[in-house]
Design an enzyme around this catalytic site. Structure first.
Site, short mmCIF file in Angstrom:
data_model
loop_
_atom_site.label_atom_id
_atom_site.label_comp_id
_atom_site.label_asym_id
_atom_site.label_seq_id
_atom_site.Cartn_x
_atom_site.Cartn_y
_atom_site.Cartn_z
N HIS A 125 -0.58 -15.36 6.82
CA HIS A 125 0.55 -16.01 6.68
C HIS A 125 -0.82 -17.50 6.44
O HIS A 125 -0.20 -18.20 5.95
CB HIS A 125 1.73 -16.23 8.14
CG HIS A 125 2.25 -14.18 7.78
ND1 HIS A 125 2.90 -14.53 6.56
CD2 HIS A 125 2.25 -13.98 9.08
CE1 HIS A 125 3.25 -13.27 7.30
NE2 HIS A 125 3.06 -13.20 8.21
N ASP A 162 1.37 -4.87 5.93
CA ASP A 162 2.06 -5.72 7.15
C ASP A 162 3.20 -5.80 6.29
O ASP A 162 3.34 -6.04 4.45
CB ASP A 162 0.85 -6.65 6.87
CG ASP A 162 2.07 -7.06 8.27
OD1 ASP A 162 1.71 -7.56 9.79
OD2 ASP A 162 3.31 -8.02 8.30
N HIS A 164 5.85 -7.76 6.40
CA HIS A 164 5.62 -9.14 5.92
C HIS A 164 4.59 -9.34 4.93
O HIS A 164 3.96 -9.50 4.57
CB HIS A 164 5.60 -10.42 7.72
CG HIS A 164 5.99 -9.86 8.30
ND1 HIS A 164 5.95 -9.68 9.68
CD2 HIS A 164 7.44 -10.56 8.38
CE1 HIS A 164 6.42 -8.91 10.68
NE2 HIS A 164 7.26 -9.36 10.00
N ASP A 245 3.72 -3.00 11.60
CA ASP A 245 5.05 -3.59 11.86
C ASP A 245 5.72 -2.76 10.65
O ASP A 245 6.75 -2.92 10.92
CB ASP A 245 5.01 -4.95 12.07
CG ASP A 245 4.19 -5.62 10.78
OD1 ASP A 245 4.18 -4.79 10.28
OD2 ASP A 245 4.35 -7.10 11.18
ZN ZN Z 1 3.23 -8.30 9.86
#
Ligand code: ZN
Length: 308
Positions: A125, A162, A164, A245
């Site tokens: 991120h 991931d 996200h 995740d």
């Molecule tokens: Zn994540």
């Protein structure tokens, strides 16, 4: 040649506030599961000290100085709403980068068949000038640049599963055709980026997944979007931003993968690395917040890496 595993005790010393999902216990759960005799052939190496100058591969100097200045002498400070730093966070982040860069050196210099880096904080991120989403620096992006600068890799593929979207990695390589960034992620979900229409200079491939979808949708996205993009790009190296995740037990998202899906996806990328990249494949831990889901998924992932 075997699979190499980088760890370091300082990764446990990056502290987050009580109740925060990105916590040291994540690495303890991974250590415990990899302690099993099934993983006795793993080549376990303590991560080397990182070279701070390589942070500049992905981030400007004033941003790096800002993060350094934010590190507290004691306690825990907030960098943004969900990103924090403690006294050892700088060393942890720089050592994570050192481990990732060493892993790149290992696969280019023939010291390992492939490498898994179990480090925190995560990185995907972190944008050029913004630390966010539990991430300070973008370790995967720095490692990709390291491969280009040190080993003359012309094309690097980063595959990010991931749950996200890796907005930071996309931001850093947005206009760089020498790096392919492919991401499967839940949408809508934090951080809100990752639509199919975000394509950079043709080097960004986003495969968003609807909430409550599972194995079949994920594998379809891999087969129809991620793998064909890798084949067309023919990378010299594949880096996995390996967050776990999207596991069905994870509390931060609503994708229903099992450890078998991570085993399968790992195998697919190993096959591509064999076809295009001289088998060079480096996997970097990103998210994964249910300790059991994380441990079982890492076991499946590393177990598959070890099968060669
Ligand atoms: Zn994540």
């Amino acid at each position: 040649m075997t699979t190499r595993l980088y760890t370091h005790p300082v990764f446990l010393e990056h502290l987050t506030p009580p109740g925060h999902p990105e916590r040291p216990d994540r690495l303890r759960a991974i250590e415990r599961v990899l302690d099993d005799e099934a993983f006795s052939a793993l080549d376990r190496v303590r991560a080397p000290e990182g070279d701070e100058a390589t942070i500049l591969y992905a981030h400007p100097e004033d941003f790096v100085a800002r993060i350094r200045a934010a590190i507290p002498a004691s306690g825990i400070v907030s960098i943004d709403a969900d990103t924090s730093a403690s006294p050892k966070s700088w060393q942890a982040a720089v050592t994570a980068i050192g481990a990732a860069n060493a892993a790149i050196d290992d696969v280019f210099e023939g010291r390992a068949a492939n490498v898994f880096v179990a480090a925190r904080p995560p990185g995907h991120h972190a944008e050029k000038t913004t630390a966010m989403g539990f991430c300070l620096f973008n370790t995967a992006a720095i490692a990709a640049r390291h491969a280009q600068k040190r080993h003359q890799a012309e094309r690097v593929a980063i595959v990010d599963w991931d749950v996200h979207h890796g907005n930071g990695t996309q931001d850093i390589f947005w206009d760089d055709p020498s790096v392919l960034y492919c991401s499967t992620h839940q949408m809508p979900l934090y951080p809100g980026t990752g639509a199919k229409s975000e394509t950079g200079v043709g080097n960004i491939v986003n495969a968003p997944l609807a909430p409550r979808t599972g194995s079949e949708t994920f594998r379809d996205a891999f087969l129809s979007r991620v793998l064909p993009s890798i084949d067309a790009f023919a990378p010299d190296l594949i880096i996995i931003s390996a967050g776990f995740d999207a596991h069905h037990r994870d509390p931060l998202a609503e994708i229903n993968l099992t450890e078998d899906d991570f085993d399968w996806a790992t195998g697919q990328l190993m096959e591509r690395a064999g076809r295009h990249s001289g088998n060079r494949l480096v996997s970097l831990l990103e998210g994964g917040y249910d300790l059991q889901g994380l441990a079982f998924s890492v076991a499946a992932h590393v177990g598959r890496l070890m099968k060669g």
